[in-house]
Write a protein that holds these residues in place. Structure first.
Motif, PDB file in Angstrom:
ATOM      1  N   GLU A 112      -6.273   3.867  -9.961  1.00  0.00           N
ATOM      2  CA  GLU A 112      -6.428   5.283  -9.642  1.00  0.00           C
ATOM      3  C   GLU A 112      -5.681   5.549  -8.350  1.00  0.00           C
ATOM      4  O   GLU A 112      -5.447   4.635  -7.566  1.00  0.00           O
ATOM      5  CB  GLU A 112      -7.912   5.603  -9.425  1.00  0.00           C
ATOM      6  CG  GLU A 112      -8.593   6.219 -10.626  1.00  0.00           C
ATOM      7  CD  GLU A 112      -8.169   7.656 -10.893  1.00  0.00           C
ATOM      8  OE1 GLU A 112      -7.141   8.106 -10.342  1.00  0.00           O
ATOM      9  OE2 GLU A 112      -8.860   8.324 -11.675  1.00  0.00           O
ATOM     10  N   SER A 171      -9.859  -0.910   5.780  1.00  0.00           N
ATOM     11  CA  SER A 171      -9.694  -1.891   6.869  1.00  0.00           C
ATOM     12  C   SER A 171      -9.459  -1.272   8.255  1.00  0.00           C
ATOM     13  O   SER A 171      -9.854  -1.883   9.256  1.00  0.00           O
ATOM     14  CB  SER A 171      -8.573  -2.874   6.517  1.00  0.00           C
ATOM     15  OG  SER A 171      -8.894  -3.561   5.339  1.00  0.00           O
ATOM     16  N   GLU A 216       0.094   5.870  -6.190  1.00  0.00           N
ATOM     17  CA  GLU A 216       0.314   4.933  -7.293  1.00  0.00           C
ATOM     18  C   GLU A 216       0.254   5.653  -8.625  1.00  0.00           C
ATOM     19  O   GLU A 216      -0.471   6.642  -8.768  1.00  0.00           O
ATOM     20  CB  GLU A 216      -0.829   3.909  -7.320  1.00  0.00           C
ATOM     21  CG  GLU A 216      -0.588   2.695  -6.485  1.00  0.00           C
ATOM     22  CD  GLU A 216      -1.747   1.702  -6.567  1.00  0.00           C
ATOM     23  OE1 GLU A 216      -2.477   1.693  -7.574  1.00  0.00           O
ATOM     24  OE2 GLU A 216      -1.895   0.944  -5.606  1.00  0.00           O
ATOM     25  N   GLN A 246     -13.518   2.269  -1.672  1.00  0.00           N
ATOM     26  CA  GLN A 246     -13.544   0.878  -1.231  1.00  0.00           C
ATOM     27  C   GLN A 246     -14.794   0.629  -0.404  1.00  0.00           C
ATOM     28  O   GLN A 246     -15.367   1.554   0.177  1.00  0.00           O
ATOM     29  CB  GLN A 246     -12.324   0.559  -0.364  1.00  0.00           C
ATOM     30  CG  GLN A 246     -11.115   0.148  -1.185  1.00  0.00           C
ATOM     31  CD  GLN A 246     -10.050  -0.554  -0.363  1.00  0.00           C
ATOM     32  OE1 GLN A 246     -10.029  -0.483   0.864  1.00  0.00           O
ATOM     33  NE2 GLN A 246      -9.148  -1.216  -1.045  1.00  0.00           N
ATOM     34  N   LEU A 263     -12.093  -8.928  -7.848  1.00  0.00           N
ATOM     35  CA  LEU A 263     -12.781  -7.727  -7.359  1.00  0.00           C
ATOM     36  C   LEU A 263     -12.448  -7.358  -5.920  1.00  0.00           C
ATOM     37  O   LEU A 263     -12.610  -6.213  -5.514  1.00  0.00           O
ATOM     38  CB  LEU A 263     -14.301  -7.911  -7.457  1.00  0.00           C
ATOM     39  CG  LEU A 263     -14.922  -7.856  -8.848  1.00  0.00           C
ATOM     40  CD1 LEU A 263     -16.417  -8.051  -8.760  1.00  0.00           C
ATOM     41  CD2 LEU A 263     -14.609  -6.540  -9.548  1.00  0.00           C
ATOM     42  N   HIS A 310      -6.672   1.990   2.739  1.00  0.00           N
ATOM     43  CA  HIS A 310      -7.791   1.049   2.591  1.00  0.00           C
ATOM     44  C   HIS A 310      -8.816   1.345   3.693  1.00  0.00           C
ATOM     45  O   HIS A 310      -8.555   2.167   4.591  1.00  0.00           O
ATOM     46  CB  HIS A 310      -7.331  -0.410   2.615  1.00  0.00           C
ATOM     47  CG  HIS A 310      -6.425  -0.775   3.758  1.00  0.00           C
ATOM     48  ND1 HIS A 310      -5.922  -2.024   3.953  1.00  0.00           N
ATOM     49  CD2 HIS A 310      -5.943  -0.038   4.793  1.00  0.00           C
ATOM     50  CE1 HIS A 310      -5.168  -2.046   5.043  1.00  0.00           C
ATOM     51  NE2 HIS A 310      -5.153  -0.869   5.567  1.00  0.00           N
ATOM     52  N   ARG A 339      -3.936   6.058  -2.669  1.00  0.00           N
ATOM     53  CA  ARG A 339      -2.678   5.315  -2.821  1.00  0.00           C
ATOM     54  C   ARG A 339      -1.718   6.083  -3.704  1.00  0.00           C
ATOM     55  O   ARG A 339      -2.114   6.613  -4.739  1.00  0.00           O
ATOM     56  CB  ARG A 339      -2.960   3.942  -3.424  1.00  0.00           C
ATOM     57  CG  ARG A 339      -3.795   3.126  -2.475  1.00  0.00           C
ATOM     58  CD  ARG A 339      -4.022   1.735  -2.969  1.00  0.00           C
ATOM     59  NE  ARG A 339      -4.834   1.019  -1.976  1.00  0.00           N
ATOM     60  CZ  ARG A 339      -5.089  -0.251  -2.016  1.00  0.00           C
ATOM     61  NH1 ARG A 339      -4.607  -0.996  -2.986  1.00  0.00           N
ATOM     62  NH2 ARG A 339      -5.823  -0.811  -1.081  1.00  0.00           N
ATOM     63  N   TRP A 380       0.844  -1.198   0.000  1.00  0.00           N
ATOM     64  CA  TRP A 380       0.000   0.000   0.000  1.00  0.00           C
ATOM     65  C   TRP A 380       0.876   1.245   0.000  1.00  0.00           C
ATOM     66  O   TRP A 380       1.356   1.684   1.048  1.00  0.00           O
ATOM     67  CB  TRP A 380      -0.919  -0.010   1.224  1.00  0.00           C
ATOM     68  CG  TRP A 380      -1.909  -1.128   1.147  1.00  0.00           C
ATOM     69  CD1 TRP A 380      -3.051  -1.144   0.409  1.00  0.00           C
ATOM     70  CD2 TRP A 380      -1.840  -2.394   1.814  1.00  0.00           C
ATOM     71  NE1 TRP A 380      -3.702  -2.347   0.569  1.00  0.00           N
ATOM     72  CE2 TRP A 380      -2.986  -3.130   1.427  1.00  0.00           C
ATOM     73  CE3 TRP A 380      -0.930  -2.989   2.688  1.00  0.00           C
ATOM     74  CZ2 TRP A 380      -3.239  -4.417   1.880  1.00  0.00           C
ATOM     75  CZ3 TRP A 380      -1.193  -4.267   3.142  1.00  0.00           C
ATOM     76  CH2 TRP A 380      -2.326  -4.965   2.741  1.00  0.00           C
TER      77      TRP A 380
HETATM   78  C1  FA5 Z   1      -7.043  -4.161   0.436  1.00  0.00           C
HETATM   79  O1  FA5 Z   1      -7.071  -2.944   0.354  1.00  0.00           O
HETATM   80  C2  FA5 Z   1      -7.511  -4.883   1.690  1.00  0.00           C
HETATM   81  N1  FA5 Z   1      -7.765  -3.910   2.709  1.00  0.00           N
HETATM   82  C3  FA5 Z   1      -8.763  -5.688   1.379  1.00  0.00           C
HETATM   83  C4  FA5 Z   1      -9.142  -6.632   2.480  1.00  0.00           C
HETATM   84  C5  FA5 Z   1     -10.097  -6.236   3.405  1.00  0.00           C
HETATM   85  C6  FA5 Z   1      -8.550  -7.874   2.573  1.00  0.00           C
HETATM   86  C7  FA5 Z   1     -10.458  -7.088   4.418  1.00  0.00           C
HETATM   87  C8  FA5 Z   1      -8.898  -8.745   3.596  1.00  0.00           C
HETATM   88  C9  FA5 Z   1      -9.862  -8.333   4.526  1.00  0.00           C
HETATM   89  P1  FA5 Z   1      -6.264  -4.538  -2.018  1.00  0.00           P
HETATM   90  O2  FA5 Z   1      -5.125  -3.637  -1.961  1.00  0.00           O
HETATM   91  O3  FA5 Z   1      -6.122  -5.771  -2.827  1.00  0.00           O
HETATM   92  O4  FA5 Z   1      -6.725  -4.968  -0.567  1.00  0.00           O
HETATM   93  O5  FA5 Z   1      -7.521  -3.701  -2.571  1.00  0.00           O
HETATM   94  C10 FA5 Z   1      -8.836  -4.236  -2.562  1.00  0.00           C
HETATM   95  C11 FA5 Z   1      -9.562  -3.913  -3.877  1.00  0.00           C
HETATM   96  O6  FA5 Z   1      -9.510  -2.508  -4.133  1.00  0.00           O
HETATM   97  C12 FA5 Z   1      -8.909  -4.526  -5.108  1.00  0.00           C
HETATM   98  O7  FA5 Z   1      -9.348  -5.862  -5.283  1.00  0.00           O
HETATM   99  C13 FA5 Z   1      -9.428  -3.632  -6.201  1.00  0.00           C
HETATM  100  O8  FA5 Z   1     -10.780  -3.968  -6.525  1.00  0.00           O
HETATM  101  C14 FA5 Z   1      -9.445  -2.284  -5.530  1.00  0.00           C
HETATM  102  N2  FA5 Z   1      -8.243  -1.505  -5.834  1.00  0.00           N
HETATM  103  C15 FA5 Z   1      -7.036  -1.590  -5.234  1.00  0.00           C
HETATM  104  N3  FA5 Z   1      -6.166  -0.686  -5.724  1.00  0.00           N
HETATM  105  C16 FA5 Z   1      -6.835   0.009  -6.668  1.00  0.00           C
HETATM  106  C17 FA5 Z   1      -6.513   1.112  -7.526  1.00  0.00           C
HETATM  107  N4  FA5 Z   1      -5.303   1.685  -7.504  1.00  0.00           N
HETATM  108  N5  FA5 Z   1      -7.458   1.569  -8.373  1.00  0.00           N
HETATM  109  C18 FA5 Z   1      -8.691   1.004  -8.392  1.00  0.00           C
HETATM  110  N6  FA5 Z   1      -9.066  -0.016  -7.597  1.00  0.00           N
HETATM  111  C19 FA5 Z   1      -8.161  -0.525  -6.745  1.00  0.00           C
END
Ligand code: FA5
Length: 334
Positions: free
Chosen positions: A200, A167, A193, A205, A277, A165, A191, A151
C-alpha cells in the motif's frame, strides 16, 4: 377590504381543490406568517363593523383550510392503518439500529499497544510530516546514500516529507529522554509505491525501541516471541535472518512461522512456511550520536513492522488494499 377577502377565499378554494389540505397550503395561510394569521391579528385595530365583517370571512377561510387539512390527514392515516392491519404483529422484534464499529487496524493497534504496555513499554507518537533530517540523515542515511531508494518518498512543497517509516521517532524520543527506555510508536507512514496485494502507499507501522546499559539480541527475541504468542494467541516460531538497515548493526528481518498452514507451506507463505513481518536490529552507534547520546554507554534494539501484514496473517486476509477500500462487506466482519 371585503372584496379582497372574497377573492382570497376563492383563491384558497382553488388551491384546496388542486392540492387538498396540504402542509404547504396550511403554512401559506395559517402559519405564523400566513396571510390569514396576519389578517386575524390585525382585526383588533379595526372599527367594530368592519372587524365583524372581516373577522367572519377570515374565520370562514380558516375553518375551510383546517377542515381540508384534517380530512387529508385522516385519509392518509386511514390508508396506512388499513394496509398494516392485516399483517400487524406486535410480537415481532424491532429492527436493531446498526451501529458503527472500530476499523480492524484500530482494533489491532489497540491490542498491540496493550500487549507492549503490559511489558513496560510506553506508547509514543510522532509527526507524520517529517524533516528529512529525522527520516534519513539522523538515521545514518545521508543524501545520495543508495539506501534512500529503499524508501520511495513523497516530498512536500513546504520542504518537509511524509515520513516513510516510524524510525525517525527513535531519534526524536532519545533527544528528549534519557535511557533506560522502552517505547513503541504506532502510526501511519507513506511510500511512493505502486500498490499490489501486499503493498500500500499508506500503511501503519509499529516501531519498537529498547535502550539500556546491556541490551542484547536475546532480549529482543524474548520480547518479540512473547508479543507474537499473545497477538496470535498460539505458539508461533520466530526467525531472525541477516538483513541490512543503515540505522541498525547487525540488522535482521523477522519472520514468523506461517499462521495459516502452521509452517507446512501454503499460498499465503509462498510455500516457504515463513512470513516476513518486520525489520529489526541493534541500534547503530551513529543513531545514538545523532540523538545526543554517547554511543559507548548504551546498547539498544529496534524493530519496525507493518500492522497490515500482522492483521492479514491473523485473519487470513489475502489483499492489503481491502483495509482502505471502504468495502463494508469486508469491514463488517470485524
Ligand atoms: C522499515 O521501514 C524500517 N524502518 C524497519 C526497522 C525499524 C528496521 C527499526 C530496523 C530497526 P521496511 O521498509 O522493511 O523497514 O518496512 C517494515 C515493515 O513494514 C515490512 O516488514 C512490512 O511488514 C511493512 N511494509 C513495508 N512496506 C509496505 C507496504 N508498501 N505495504 C504494506 N506493508 C509494508
Amino acid at each position: 377590504m371585503k372584496t379582497d377577502l372574497n377573492s382570497l377565499k376563492n383563491q384558497v378554494k382553488e388551491e384546496l381543490k388542486k392540492e387538498g389540505g396540504s402542509l404547504g397550503v396550511y403554512r401559506k395561510y395559517l402559519g405564523p406568517k400566513g396571510e390569514i394569521t396576519q389578517i386575524l391579528r390585525s382585526l383588533k385595530d379595526l372599527p367594530e363593523k368592519e372587524r365583524k365583517e372581516k373577522g367572519k370571512l377570515a374565520n370562514e377561510i380558516k375553518n375551510e383550510i383546517e377542515k381540508a387539512v384534517e380530512s387529508g390527514k385522516y385519509k392518509t392515516r386511514d390508508a396506512k392503518y388499513k394496509t398494516q392491519d392485516a399483517h400487524f404483529d406486535i410480537t415481532v422484534p424491532g429492527k436493531k439500529p446498526s451501529l458503527g464499529h472500530l476499523h480492524p487496524l484500530t482494533l489491532a493497534r489497540r491490542e498491540v499497544e496493550e500487549i507492549f504496555e503490559s511489558m513496560g513499554f510506553s506508547v509514543i507518537g510522532g509527526p507524520e510530516m517529517e524533516k528529512e533530517w529525522y527520516n534519513f540523515d539522523a538515521l545514518n542515511i545521508p543524501k545520495d546514500h543508495p539506501a534512500r531508494d529503499q524508501w520511495d518518498t513523497f516530498y512536500l512543497k513546504n520542504g518537509l516529507l511524509l515520513r516513510t517509516h516510524t524510525s525517525p521517532v527513535q531519534v526524536r524520543y532519545m533527544e528528549k529522554n534519557n535511557p533506560p527506555l522502552r517505547i513503541i510508536v504506532p502510526g501511519p507512514v507513506f511510500r511512493h509505491e505502486a500498490t499490489d496485494i501486499s503493498h500500500e502507499f499508506e500503511l501503519m507501522q509499529v516501531e519498537g525501541l529498547m535502550v539500556d546499559k546491556t541490551v542484547s539480541v536475546a532480549n529482543f527475541k524474548a520480547v518479540i516471541d512473547e508479543f507474537f504468542r499473545r497477538f496470535f494467541k498460539k505458539d508461533v516460531k520466530t526467525r531472525l535472518r541477516q538483513d541490512f538497515f543503515p540505522f541498525t548493526e547487525p540488522s535482521f528481518d523477522v519472520s514468523i512461522s506461517c499462521v495459516v498452514c502452521g509452517g507446512k507451506g501454503c499460498p499465503t507463505c509462498k510455500k516457504s512456511g515463513w512470513v516476513e513481518l518486520a525489520g529489526a536490529g541493534m541500534v547503530h552507534p551513529n543513531v545514538f550520536k545523532n540523538s545526543g547520546l554517547i554511543p559507548k554507554d548504551w546498547q539498544g534494539w529496534a524493530f519496525g513492522f507493518g500492522l497490515e501484514r500482522l492483521v492479514m496473517m491473523k485473519y487470513k486476509i489475502n489483499d492489503v488494499r481491502l483495509f482502505r477500500s471502504g468495502d463494508l462487506r469486508f469491514l463488517n466482519q470485524f
